[in-house]
Enzyme design. Sequence first.
Site, PDB file in Angstrom:
ATOM      1  N   ASP A  41       0.880  -1.162   0.000  1.00 36.79           N
ATOM      2  CA  ASP A  41       0.000   0.000   0.000  1.00 36.79           C
ATOM      3  C   ASP A  41       0.926   1.221   0.000  1.00 36.79           C
ATOM      4  O   ASP A  41       2.107   1.133   0.367  1.00 36.79           O
ATOM      5  CB  ASP A  41      -0.961  -0.014   1.199  1.00 36.79           C
ATOM      6  CG  ASP A  41      -2.143   0.926   0.957  1.00 36.79           C
ATOM      7  OD1 ASP A  41      -2.062   1.773   0.046  1.00 36.79           O
ATOM      8  OD2 ASP A  41      -3.150   0.830   1.687  1.00 36.79           O
TER       9      ASP A  41
HETATM   10  C1  BGC Z   1      -4.958   3.316  -0.001  1.00 37.04           C
HETATM   11  C2  BGC Z   1      -5.052   2.334  -1.155  1.00 37.04           C
HETATM   12  C3  BGC Z   1      -4.850   3.071  -2.451  1.00 37.04           C
HETATM   13  C4  BGC Z   1      -3.500   3.765  -2.417  1.00 37.04           C
HETATM   14  C5  BGC Z   1      -3.194   4.554  -3.662  1.00 37.04           C
HETATM   15  C6  BGC Z   1      -3.701   4.146  -0.060  1.00 37.04           C
HETATM   16  O1  BGC Z   1      -3.737   5.179   0.857  1.00 37.04           O
HETATM   17  O2  BGC Z   1      -5.033   2.633   1.217  1.00 37.04           O
HETATM   18  O3  BGC Z   1      -6.284   1.682  -1.135  1.00 37.04           O
HETATM   19  O4  BGC Z   1      -4.967   2.211  -3.541  1.00 37.04           O
HETATM   20  O5  BGC Z   1      -3.484   4.678  -1.324  1.00 37.04           O
HETATM   21  O6  BGC Z   1      -4.001   5.683  -3.724  1.00 37.04           O
END
Ligand code: BGC
Length: 677
Positions: free
Chosen positions: A244
């Site tokens: 993530d």
């Molecule tokens: C989120 C993800 C997301 C990623 C990219 C993170 O903060 O938890 O679900 O895909 O950011 O935006």
Amino acid sequence: MSKTYTPEELKKLPFMNENLNIEQRVEDLLKRLELKEKFKLCAGRHRWETKPIDRLGIPAFLMTDGPHGVAPHSSGGKECTYFPVGICRAATWNHDLCFQFGKALAEEAREVGAHMILGPGVNIDRTPLCGRTFEYQTEDPYLNKKMAVPVIKGVQGERIAACIKHYICNNQEKNRYTYSAEVSQRALEELYFPAYKAAVEEADVWSVMGSYNKINRVYGCAHKKLLKKVLMDRWGFRGFVVSDWNATHLIDNPEDCIKAGLSLEMPRAKHYKRRYLKEAFSKGKFTEEELDEIVKRLLRVMFLVGIFDDPSTLPQGVRNTKEHQDIARKIAEEGIVLLRNEDNILPLERDQIQKIAIKGLNADRKLAEGGGSSAVKPPYEITPRTGLEQKCEDKIEIIDDVEEAEYVFLVLGLDHEEHNDVENSDRESLELPEAQLDLIDEVTEKNENIIVILINGSPIRMDNWINKVKAIIEAWYPGQEGGHVIADIIFGDVNPSGKLPLTFPKRLEDSPAHLTEKRYPGNEKVFYEENIFVGYRYFDTQNIKPLFPFGFGLSYTNFKYKNIELDKTEFSDNEKLTISLKIENIGKREGAEIIQLYIQKVHPKIERPVKELKGFKKVFLTPKQNKTIQFKIIKEALSYYDDDLKLWNVNEGEYKVLIGGSSRDIRLESKFNYKKQ
Ligand code: BGC
């Protein structure tokens, strides 16, 4: 210094040959990479992409959010179809729609130039307060996997990678970067794993996103046991793991991530900086084989999405087509849930009404662009007011005075502001905002015919006002066509057929994650002490009456369940048990029913939920029409994770099949015996 190829020379290299099989292409490319190029491939740049390696013609691999539409922040601000959110889609209980959605989402991702869509999100709804409940699907592991697998197949059929997220136990947003989910192996196996396991085994998912949180004190992106041993070795995951965004920051070193199998650190290098990797490698902290393993996984997906292939041979992308809008509308039609309909006030007859009033903050709000990473910028968004206005045009007057109106539509709910349905913060209570409670009081004093439309993505407390209103429509965040669909449901052009994919508790204290602060919000550790008793597994086993049970949803017609038959009274390993029944539409309108099959162990020797969902079918019937429905179950439907034996086990003895319209509306039941061979 390795050779830089001209475009002509590149075309002749074996990995560029579309006729070779993918494993040969991966091996050929891998062997051409220098060590430093392998390092380079393992971390992102510019937030959404990998670093290209021009020498070998490896382009950047592009990723985009998110789970209910292609996000503007990762697609150069492009307008894309805003589909209903995950919880609304799950409330359809319709796998074909999930497939169509996945396909449409991938077509939009392809059109904006992306290779991977960061979704679907499948974290189990453990607490109703989780800020991202709207993005996820359900509290139930069976429904979770059944809704996730077709989305992934739909996406990947277009040669776009799906990225299932967030592995694992990212069940709250509060303290998401630091908490450790203290969870038992049994709860992992029975509740939290199934959607991921099915994504791998049934949909061959190409990517998995490692979570921010720790699981039993180890960070998700460095969790050798959960990534390497479970996901890869046990289930056979062949894709790559991506972190993530910034989820690696609190991990100690790069080698823990490499050894766990993390291929790609996003959005940019922290531990996977080339100089850190070089240093760790020279000190023998990881081997080139271990590095090759993570790089190969990423390369493999690059081939799968066709990054090296002639673009004209790939599925073509499209955005904002009529077809995609229709899919968004259909998901809302089937996912919106009718929760209350006193005196059968709904549907309303357009010809018999002169004046209505529309009140409430959410009547006019466009909410697509909120929520965090799942934001979408649609070309248009039909609000509830617009939908109702269009439906009433020339026939019904919309007035301001609630006393004079024959019906009042109160459009309430939440939004994507902090401490509502939003990423990176949880809700602080189950209540509607104070001002909305006041509005309910004010309006219900003046008019008896109140129809509440809820726009929200997680359960809301209602027992303090529910009896004052006649109807409640749970519209979730219903996507860009939502306003049309709400009006269609109110005036009977659509017969609602959605059913709740999670329990609505009466009070927060009833909810199993909220019995102690250790369980929620926790602190450094969040203790999953409720173990396997999440959602209805808890409410039903403890006999606590929820506000609305799992699987609940009303229709404008009625269904009769009859003639349950089992093809055998005793069944054993490798056998199938066939359960059949008849369902008939005994009302006056056509409509769809979601028939749910639960299994109960009679006199269990170990702790088990009183019932567990093991099958469902959505059936459309015209008035008086009936259909015979068949379910087939195998012994896995009876099994549980045995903590002593450390494997899935099935106990001999008596079981019940419970068939109904919700977890608390069991219409038919029968018994059978299971005997080991
Ligand atoms: C989120 C993800 C997301 C990623 C990219 C993170 O903060 O938890 O679900 O895909 O950011 O935006």
